[in-house]
Design a protein around this motif. Sequence first.
Motif, short mmCIF file in Angstrom:
data_model
loop_
_atom_site.label_atom_id
_atom_site.label_comp_id
_atom_site.label_asym_id
_atom_site.label_seq_id
_atom_site.Cartn_x
_atom_site.Cartn_y
_atom_site.Cartn_z
N ASP A 1 0.83 -1.21 0.00
CA ASP A 1 0.00 0.00 0.00
C ASP A 1 0.86 1.26 0.00
OD1 ASP A 1 0.96 -0.59 2.53
OD2 ASP A 1 -0.83 0.08 3.59
N GLN A 2 1.97 1.23 -0.73
CA GLN A 2 2.92 2.35 -0.73
C GLN A 2 2.25 3.66 -1.10
OE1 GLN A 2 6.72 2.53 -0.33
NE2 GLN A 2 5.70 4.47 0.11
N ARG A 3 2.25 4.59 -0.15
CA ARG A 3 1.66 5.91 -0.42
C ARG A 3 2.75 6.94 -0.64
NH1 ARG A 3 0.96 5.23 5.08
NH2 ARG A 3 1.95 6.80 6.41
N PHE A 4 2.35 8.02 -1.29
CA PHE A 4 3.25 9.12 -1.56
C PHE A 4 2.41 10.38 -1.69
CE2 PHE A 4 1.62 8.04 -5.61
CZ PHE A 4 1.75 9.15 -6.43
N LYS A 5 3.06 11.52 -1.73
CA LYS A 5 2.36 12.80 -1.90
C LYS A 5 2.48 13.25 -3.36
CE LYS A 5 1.11 13.53 2.40
NZ LYS A 5 -0.32 13.47 2.79
N LEU A 6 1.35 13.63 -3.91
CA LEU A 6 1.27 14.12 -5.28
C LEU A 6 0.86 15.59 -5.21
CD1 LEU A 6 -0.46 12.29 -8.20
CD2 LEU A 6 -1.19 14.60 -7.60
N PHE A 7 1.57 16.44 -5.97
CA PHE A 7 1.30 17.88 -5.96
C PHE A 7 0.86 18.33 -7.35
CE2 PHE A 7 4.26 17.01 -2.58
CZ PHE A 7 3.80 17.79 -1.52
N LEU A 8 -0.34 18.90 -7.40
CA LEU A 8 -0.94 19.35 -8.65
C LEU A 8 -0.78 20.86 -8.81
CD1 LEU A 8 -4.35 17.54 -8.12
CD2 LEU A 8 -2.56 16.77 -9.66
N PRO A 9 -0.61 21.33 -10.04
CA PRO A 9 -0.60 22.78 -10.25
C PRO A 9 -2.00 23.36 -10.13
CG PRO A 9 -0.51 21.64 -12.35
CD PRO A 9 -0.43 20.58 -11.29
N GLN A 10 -2.07 24.63 -9.85
CA GLN A 10 -3.34 25.34 -9.90
C GLN A 10 -3.78 25.43 -11.37
OE1 GLN A 10 -5.24 26.28 -7.44
NE2 GLN A 10 -3.84 25.89 -5.72
N GLN B 1 -1.63 27.36 -13.79
CA GLN B 1 -0.20 27.05 -13.81
C GLN B 1 0.07 25.83 -14.70
OE1 GLN B 1 0.28 26.32 -9.63
NE2 GLN B 1 0.57 28.48 -9.10
N ASP B 2 1.30 25.73 -15.21
CA ASP B 2 1.66 24.57 -16.02
C ASP B 2 2.46 23.55 -15.23
OD1 ASP B 2 4.11 25.80 -15.79
OD2 ASP B 2 4.51 25.88 -17.94
N ARG B 3 2.79 23.89 -13.99
CA ARG B 3 3.49 22.98 -13.08
C ARG B 3 3.30 23.48 -11.65
NH1 ARG B 3 9.64 23.91 -14.85
NH2 ARG B 3 8.60 24.25 -16.85
N PRO B 4 3.47 22.61 -10.64
CA PRO B 4 3.32 23.06 -9.26
C PRO B 4 4.40 24.08 -8.89
CG PRO B 4 3.29 20.66 -9.41
CD PRO B 4 3.75 21.16 -10.74
N VAL B 5 4.02 25.04 -8.05
CA VAL B 5 4.92 26.10 -7.62
C VAL B 5 5.24 25.93 -6.14
CG1 VAL B 5 5.18 28.59 -7.29
CG2 VAL B 5 4.07 27.71 -9.36
N GLU C 1 -2.04 29.94 -5.09
CA GLU C 1 -0.81 29.69 -5.85
C GLU C 1 -0.12 28.38 -5.46
OE1 GLU C 1 0.25 31.57 -8.36
OE2 GLU C 1 -1.53 32.82 -8.09
N ARG C 2 -0.29 27.97 -4.22
CA ARG C 2 0.44 26.78 -3.79
C ARG C 2 -0.13 25.52 -4.43
NH1 ARG C 2 -1.70 26.70 2.46
NH2 ARG C 2 -3.71 25.66 2.08
N ALA C 3 0.72 24.52 -4.56
CA ALA C 3 0.32 23.26 -5.19
C ALA C 3 -0.77 22.57 -4.38
CB ALA C 3 1.54 22.35 -5.32
N VAL C 4 -1.66 21.88 -5.07
CA VAL C 4 -2.70 21.08 -4.42
C VAL C 4 -2.08 19.74 -4.05
CG1 VAL C 4 -4.94 19.97 -4.70
CG2 VAL C 4 -4.51 22.22 -5.74
#
Length: 309
Positions: A48-57, A60-64, A83-86
């Motif tokens: 069940d390996q979890r990790f954090k995924l960061f989406l751009p707003q 944006q074209d990439r997370p900031v 502005e911060r990544a989701v």
Amino acid sequence: MTTTAAPATAPFRFFDVHVVRSRRLGPAMLRVTFGGERLDELASGGRDQRFKLFLPQPHQDRPVFDDLGEGWYTAWRAQDPAERAVMRSYTIREQRPDSGEFDVDFALHGAEPGASPTLSTPFAQGSAPLTAGGPASRWAAAARPGDRLTVLAPAVEDNGGVDFRPPAGTDWILITGDETALPAIAGILSWLSPGTQAKVFIEIGHEDDRQPLPTFADAEVSWLVRGPATAAHHEPVLDALRTAALPAGTPYAWVAGESGTVKAVRRHLVRERGFDRRAVKFTGYWRRGASEEDLLAELTAGAAAAEQD
């Protein structure tokens, strides 16, 4: 059967990744394959390996990020929410180090670009604005090759993002979950040793959400399809457990999915089935009526209150 002790180390690192491809697995599930540089340094522990995924707003074209060092979380919290990544937590469904790719399965929660596509046709990208589902579901439904994300993922296999750890002396395994837990359940079943006895209960919203679950274990899988008219009033997993004949011996339970259901299942196992509390690993992957931002705010407030006390 295979058992594992608690991890000795838990280092995670940031990786910049991009979408390689995506494909529909069923009415509620979509698989996105990610690639990127240095992914040979990403070391999934499986299960069940979890990790954090960061989406751009959306603009944006990439997370900031303001900081990708040890103080990243404090800096992330301090950023302008617009502005911060989701940030979302997900499971690594499968990693292929030789090709520098890994898969993530997204539960769509109703996020659709326009009308519901058939299972044999790709999404009509950009055909209509996405309004259903959360930010991650909407992003996944509209994802195109080349879209960029950032992930915070493990750099060693024995890491703190793996929760499925049956102790020595376990005789059989109980696994329960819904669509959001399906990637982790698949990973766990593929990891179990030959001959391990397992009972598995999986709640899904549609018959076509069933997936092949390859395993060497002696696993009995029950697919529980909830009806749309009764989804808010029934708990398929709990109802099935109440009448299930469970094996004898010392169990280890892994319970995940909607938070309220997870708590109810844990209570049933401990109070009515006599499971040792320490042998029930339970995780709420989501909660009805709450976003991950809501849950993070609660966690942060709780931690601050504990420090003051």
